[in-house]
Motif scaffolding. Structure first.
Motif, PDB file in Angstrom:
ATOM      1  N   PHE A  80      13.618   0.392   5.737  1.00  0.00           N
ATOM      2  CA  PHE A  80      12.191   0.610   5.480  1.00  0.00           C
ATOM      3  C   PHE A  80      11.759  -0.256   4.296  1.00  0.00           C
ATOM      4  O   PHE A  80      12.519  -0.464   3.353  1.00  0.00           O
ATOM      5  CB  PHE A  80      11.918   2.074   5.133  1.00  0.00           C
ATOM      6  CG  PHE A  80      12.055   3.041   6.281  1.00  0.00           C
ATOM      7  CD1 PHE A  80      12.654   2.681   7.480  1.00  0.00           C
ATOM      8  CD2 PHE A  80      11.591   4.344   6.153  1.00  0.00           C
ATOM      9  CE1 PHE A  80      12.775   3.576   8.527  1.00  0.00           C
ATOM     10  CE2 PHE A  80      11.713   5.262   7.181  1.00  0.00           C
ATOM     11  CZ  PHE A  80      12.303   4.874   8.365  1.00  0.00           C
ATOM     12  N   THR A  81      10.524  -0.717   4.352  1.00  0.00           N
ATOM     13  CA  THR A  81       9.954  -1.500   3.262  1.00  0.00           C
ATOM     14  C   THR A  81       8.551  -0.997   2.967  1.00  0.00           C
ATOM     15  O   THR A  81       7.713  -0.952   3.879  1.00  0.00           O
ATOM     16  CB  THR A  81       9.890  -2.989   3.627  1.00  0.00           C
ATOM     17  OG1 THR A  81      11.197  -3.462   3.989  1.00  0.00           O
ATOM     18  CG2 THR A  81       9.373  -3.799   2.441  1.00  0.00           C
ATOM     19  N   ILE A  82       8.316  -0.640   1.718  1.00  0.00           N
ATOM     20  CA  ILE A  82       6.982  -0.211   1.302  1.00  0.00           C
ATOM     21  C   ILE A  82       6.294  -1.378   0.615  1.00  0.00           C
ATOM     22  O   ILE A  82       6.926  -2.160  -0.100  1.00  0.00           O
ATOM     23  CB  ILE A  82       7.053   1.026   0.378  1.00  0.00           C
ATOM     24  CG1 ILE A  82       5.669   1.651   0.195  1.00  0.00           C
ATOM     25  CG2 ILE A  82       7.693   0.681  -0.965  1.00  0.00           C
ATOM     26  CD1 ILE A  82       5.705   3.022  -0.484  1.00  0.00           C
ATOM     27  N   SER A  83       5.005  -1.509   0.874  1.00  0.00           N
ATOM     28  CA  SER A  83       4.234  -2.576   0.247  1.00  0.00           C
ATOM     29  C   SER A  83       2.790  -2.118   0.127  1.00  0.00           C
ATOM     30  O   SER A  83       2.399  -1.104   0.710  1.00  0.00           O
ATOM     31  CB  SER A  83       4.325  -3.862   1.066  1.00  0.00           C
ATOM     32  OG  SER A  83       3.765  -3.681   2.350  1.00  0.00           O
ATOM     33  N   SER A  84       2.021  -2.880  -0.619  1.00  0.00           N
ATOM     34  CA  SER A  84       0.618  -2.518  -0.787  1.00  0.00           C
ATOM     35  C   SER A  84      -0.260  -3.753  -0.749  1.00  0.00           C
ATOM     36  O   SER A  84       0.181  -4.853  -1.094  1.00  0.00           O
ATOM     37  CB  SER A  84       0.400  -1.759  -2.094  1.00  0.00           C
ATOM     38  OG  SER A  84       0.655  -2.600  -3.205  1.00  0.00           O
ATOM     39  N   ASP A  85      -1.474  -3.554  -0.324  1.00  0.00           N
ATOM     40  CA  ASP A  85      -2.507  -4.582  -0.392  1.00  0.00           C
ATOM     41  C   ASP A  85      -3.601  -4.001  -1.265  1.00  0.00           C
ATOM     42  O   ASP A  85      -4.434  -3.214  -0.787  1.00  0.00           O
ATOM     43  CB  ASP A  85      -3.023  -4.921   1.003  1.00  0.00           C
ATOM     44  CG  ASP A  85      -4.024  -6.064   0.981  1.00  0.00           C
ATOM     45  OD1 ASP A  85      -4.650  -6.314  -0.071  1.00  0.00           O
ATOM     46  OD2 ASP A  85      -4.197  -6.709   2.034  1.00  0.00           O
ATOM     47  N   ASN A  86      -3.560  -4.344  -2.541  1.00  0.00           N
ATOM     48  CA  ASN A  86      -4.488  -3.742  -3.481  1.00  0.00           C
ATOM     49  C   ASN A  86      -5.940  -4.108  -3.178  1.00  0.00           C
ATOM     50  O   ASN A  86      -6.851  -3.342  -3.480  1.00  0.00           O
ATOM     51  CB  ASN A  86      -4.131  -4.160  -4.910  1.00  0.00           C
ATOM     52  CG  ASN A  86      -2.835  -3.541  -5.378  1.00  0.00           C
ATOM     53  OD1 ASN A  86      -1.985  -3.192  -4.551  1.00  0.00           O
ATOM     54  ND2 ASN A  86      -2.661  -3.410  -6.664  1.00  0.00           N
ATOM     55  N   SER A  87      -6.161  -5.259  -2.573  1.00  0.00           N
ATOM     56  CA  SER A  87      -7.529  -5.663  -2.259  1.00  0.00           C
ATOM     57  C   SER A  87      -8.133  -4.791  -1.168  1.00  0.00           C
ATOM     58  O   SER A  87      -9.361  -4.675  -1.062  1.00  0.00           O
ATOM     59  CB  SER A  87      -7.561  -7.127  -1.833  1.00  0.00           C
ATOM     60  OG  SER A  87      -6.902  -7.306  -0.592  1.00  0.00           O
ATOM     61  N   LYS A  88      -7.268  -4.169  -0.364  1.00  0.00           N
ATOM     62  CA  LYS A  88      -7.747  -3.325   0.734  1.00  0.00           C
ATOM     63  C   LYS A  88      -7.454  -1.849   0.489  1.00  0.00           C
ATOM     64  O   LYS A  88      -7.778  -1.014   1.335  1.00  0.00           O
ATOM     65  CB  LYS A  88      -7.085  -3.757   2.048  1.00  0.00           C
ATOM     66  CG  LYS A  88      -7.429  -5.166   2.480  1.00  0.00           C
ATOM     67  CD  LYS A  88      -6.746  -5.515   3.802  1.00  0.00           C
ATOM     68  CE  LYS A  88      -7.098  -6.924   4.240  1.00  0.00           C
ATOM     69  NZ  LYS A  88      -6.409  -7.281   5.517  1.00  0.00           N
ATOM     70  N   ASN A  89      -6.818  -1.537  -0.641  1.00  0.00           N
ATOM     71  CA  ASN A  89      -6.433  -0.149  -0.939  1.00  0.00           C
ATOM     72  C   ASN A  89      -5.584   0.449   0.187  1.00  0.00           C
ATOM     73  O   ASN A  89      -5.843   1.566   0.654  1.00  0.00           O
ATOM     74  CB  ASN A  89      -7.657   0.728  -1.196  1.00  0.00           C
ATOM     75  CG  ASN A  89      -8.247   0.498  -2.569  1.00  0.00           C
ATOM     76  OD1 ASN A  89      -7.843  -0.401  -3.294  1.00  0.00           O
ATOM     77  ND2 ASN A  89      -9.223   1.311  -2.921  1.00  0.00           N
TER      78      ASN A  89
END
Length: 124
Positions: free
Chosen positions: A67-76
């Protein structure tokens, strides 16, 4: 504060899914955001967390390397990419957030806000 999880479904063992958690109503960077799951007949458990501030990822031992968690802060949005799924991953997956969310041992503590779950079913 709202969290909306999506992306669950039915997949064969060895397959992949990507879950998404769209968050609103709070400053994204100030909160740790995590994924939990609850399998039938079992207690809810933390799966992965992306910590506030430095965005460091944490994973439950049983999902490390898959599993890999990630984020796109520009899209919340926070994602959970799940690869090489097995029947043991079958559960309802929830995203949750908290200013004080932390990873301790093999679980997540300190979340305050929860989204509705999304069902992941892995067939053997």
């Amino acid at each position: 504060v709202q969290l909306q999880a999506s992306g669950g479904g039915l997949v064969q063992a060895g397959g992949s899914l990507r879950l998404s958690c769209v968050v609103s109503g709070f400053t994204f960077d100030d909160y740790g955001i995590g994924w939990f799951r609850q399998a039938p007949g079992k207690e809810r458990e933390g799966v992965s967390l992306i910590s506030s501030g430095d965005g460091k990822p944490y994973y439950k031992n049983s999902v490390k390397g898959r599993f890999t968690i990630s984020s796109d802060n520009s899209k919340n949005v926070v994602y959970l990419q799940m690869d090489n799924l097995g029947p043991e991953d079958t559960a309802i997956y929830y995203c949750a957030a908290g200013v004080a969310a932390v990873w301790v041992g093999d679980d997540i503590y300190g979340v305050k806000y929860w989204g509705k779950g999304t069902l992941v079913t892995v067939s053997s």
